[in-house]
Design a protein around this motif. Structure first.
Motif, mmCIF file in Angstrom:
data_model
loop_
_atom_site.group_PDB
_atom_site.id
_atom_site.type_symbol
_atom_site.label_atom_id
_atom_site.label_comp_id
_atom_site.label_asym_id
_atom_site.label_seq_id
_atom_site.Cartn_x
_atom_site.Cartn_y
_atom_site.Cartn_z
ATOM 1 N N PRO A 223 3.792 1.371 -4.838
ATOM 2 C CA PRO A 223 3.612 0.349 -5.772
ATOM 3 C C PRO A 223 5.000 -0.225 -6.524
ATOM 4 O O PRO A 223 4.873 -1.243 -7.260
ATOM 5 C CB PRO A 223 2.775 1.031 -6.695
ATOM 6 N N ARG B 254 8.678 4.509 1.868
ATOM 7 C CA ARG B 254 8.356 5.652 1.049
ATOM 8 C C ARG B 254 9.330 6.840 1.019
ATOM 9 O O ARG B 254 9.783 7.461 0.077
ATOM 10 C CB ARG B 254 6.886 5.948 1.515
ATOM 11 N N GLY C 114 -9.487 -0.016 4.546
ATOM 12 C CA GLY C 114 -9.308 1.077 3.673
ATOM 13 C C GLY C 114 -9.243 2.456 4.497
ATOM 14 O O GLY C 114 -8.983 3.478 3.947
ATOM 15 N N PHE D 278 -1.336 5.999 4.842
ATOM 16 C CA PHE D 278 -1.330 4.752 4.274
ATOM 17 C C PHE D 278 -2.899 4.217 4.335
ATOM 18 O O PHE D 278 -3.365 4.235 5.525
ATOM 19 C CB PHE D 278 -0.319 3.761 4.721
ATOM 20 N N ALA D 279 -3.281 3.579 3.561
ATOM 21 C CA ALA D 279 -4.654 2.878 3.654
ATOM 22 C C ALA D 279 -4.636 1.449 4.190
ATOM 23 O O ALA D 279 -3.537 0.499 3.696
ATOM 24 C CB ALA D 279 -5.546 2.759 2.477
ATOM 25 N N GLU D 280 -5.301 1.129 5.156
ATOM 26 C CA GLU D 280 -5.321 -0.297 5.713
ATOM 27 C C GLU D 280 -5.981 -1.136 4.951
ATOM 28 O O GLU D 280 -6.665 -1.063 3.915
ATOM 29 C CB GLU D 280 -5.972 -0.370 7.048
ATOM 30 N N THR D 281 -5.303 -2.530 4.443
ATOM 31 C CA THR D 281 -5.530 -3.385 3.511
ATOM 32 C C THR D 281 -7.183 -3.755 3.429
ATOM 33 O O THR D 281 -7.751 -3.802 2.561
ATOM 34 C CB THR D 281 -4.823 -4.409 3.868
ATOM 35 N N LEU E 36 6.433 1.263 6.369
ATOM 36 C CA LEU E 36 5.844 1.661 5.122
ATOM 37 C C LEU E 36 6.372 3.059 4.914
ATOM 38 O O LEU E 36 6.736 3.700 3.941
ATOM 39 C CB LEU E 36 4.277 1.838 5.438
ATOM 40 N N TYR F 268 2.167 -5.945 6.829
ATOM 41 C CA TYR F 268 2.503 -4.316 6.729
ATOM 42 C C TYR F 268 2.652 -3.553 7.911
ATOM 43 O O TYR F 268 1.746 -3.742 8.949
ATOM 44 C CB TYR F 268 1.655 -3.553 5.673
ATOM 45 N N PRO G 70 0.745 -1.152 0.050
ATOM 46 C CA PRO G 70 -0.032 -0.069 0.113
ATOM 47 C C PRO G 70 0.708 1.291 0.098
ATOM 48 O O PRO G 70 1.756 1.611 0.858
ATOM 49 C CB PRO G 70 -0.933 -0.038 1.301
ATOM 50 N N GLY G 71 0.611 1.857 -1.143
ATOM 51 C CA GLY G 71 1.179 3.414 -1.078
ATOM 52 C C GLY G 71 2.795 3.278 -1.530
ATOM 53 O O GLY G 71 3.493 4.202 -1.849
#
Length: 218
Positions: free
Chosen positions: A31, A71, A207, A201-204, A67, A62, A28-29
């Motif tokens: 790619p 990034r 969301g 970041f969006a939780e898997t 994360l 994650y 997530p975030g």
């Protein structure tokens, strides 16, 4: 029977299990990177049942601090390019992979969990990078011969914080730069931190957006 469990664990190859039961999924975030990640059908309970040494499978999920650090170094490669980098408590290897992709001259990924080290090797291979991994607690040893330490989620509880803090302080005193990724957990020594960047970041599953930050450890 304990003996039966040990025999079953000997037959179970952690690398084969991770490769076949944890699919490669985009982060997530981030790619640019894919990781072997646990899903409901992965059956991680089988590893726990067959290996007495199996602990928490944190390497299969994650973590917000990792994360943010990954990034950060991908967006600002100047922090790692041409430098010797240690990913302390590498987990899945996400941060080490990001450092390698961002042009680090040398990357060392270290973790105290042998499954984490195996997952890191497989994830590095899947992302087309290579670096050294070590199954060890480096916080008990000498200051490593690196220029930069990337420490994601190492302050997740008071016990971990108490073990890591003296090590990072020794490293800073020796001139090693330290960057920390963390969502401001209660164990984070905020007074020693200087915020550099903030990410969402969006939780898997849900969301829901979660905030995590990168700090310079001063």
């Amino acid at each position: 029977m304990p003996g039966d469990r040990r025999m079953a664990a000997a037959r179970l190859n952690p690398g084969d299990f991770i490769r076949t039961r944890l699919p490669l999924l985009p982060v997530p975030g981030i790619p640019e990177i894919v990781l072997h990640k646990a899903v409901p059908a992965s059956g991680l309970g089988r590893l726990a049942a067959e290996d007495d040494a199996f602990g928490s499978p944190y390497w299969a999920y994650y973590w917000l601090g990792g994360l943010a650090l990954a990034r950060f170094v991908l967006d600002r490669p100047g922090f790692v390019a041409g430098r010797r980098v240690l990913d302390l408590g590498c987990g899945s290897g996400l941060v080490a992979i990001a450092a390698a992709k961002a042009g680090a001259a040398q990357v060392l990924a270290a973790d105290i969990d042998r499954y984490a080290v195996t997952a890191t090797r497989l994830n590095a291979e899947a992302n087309g990078v290579a670096f050294e991994t070590v199954h060890a607690d480096l916080t008990e040893g000498l200051v490593p011969a690196v220029d930069l330490i990337l420490a994601g989620d190492v302050f997740y509880d008071p016990e971990s914080a108490a073990r890591v803090m003296p090590f990072l302080e020794r490293c800073r005193a020796a001139g090693v730069e330290v960057l920390v990724g963390d969502p401001r957990r209660t164990s984070l020594p905020v007074a020693r931190m200087r915020a550099l960047a903030e990410y969402r970041f969006a939780e898997t599953d849900s969301g829901m957006m979660r905030v995590s930050e990168v700090f310079a450890f001063d």
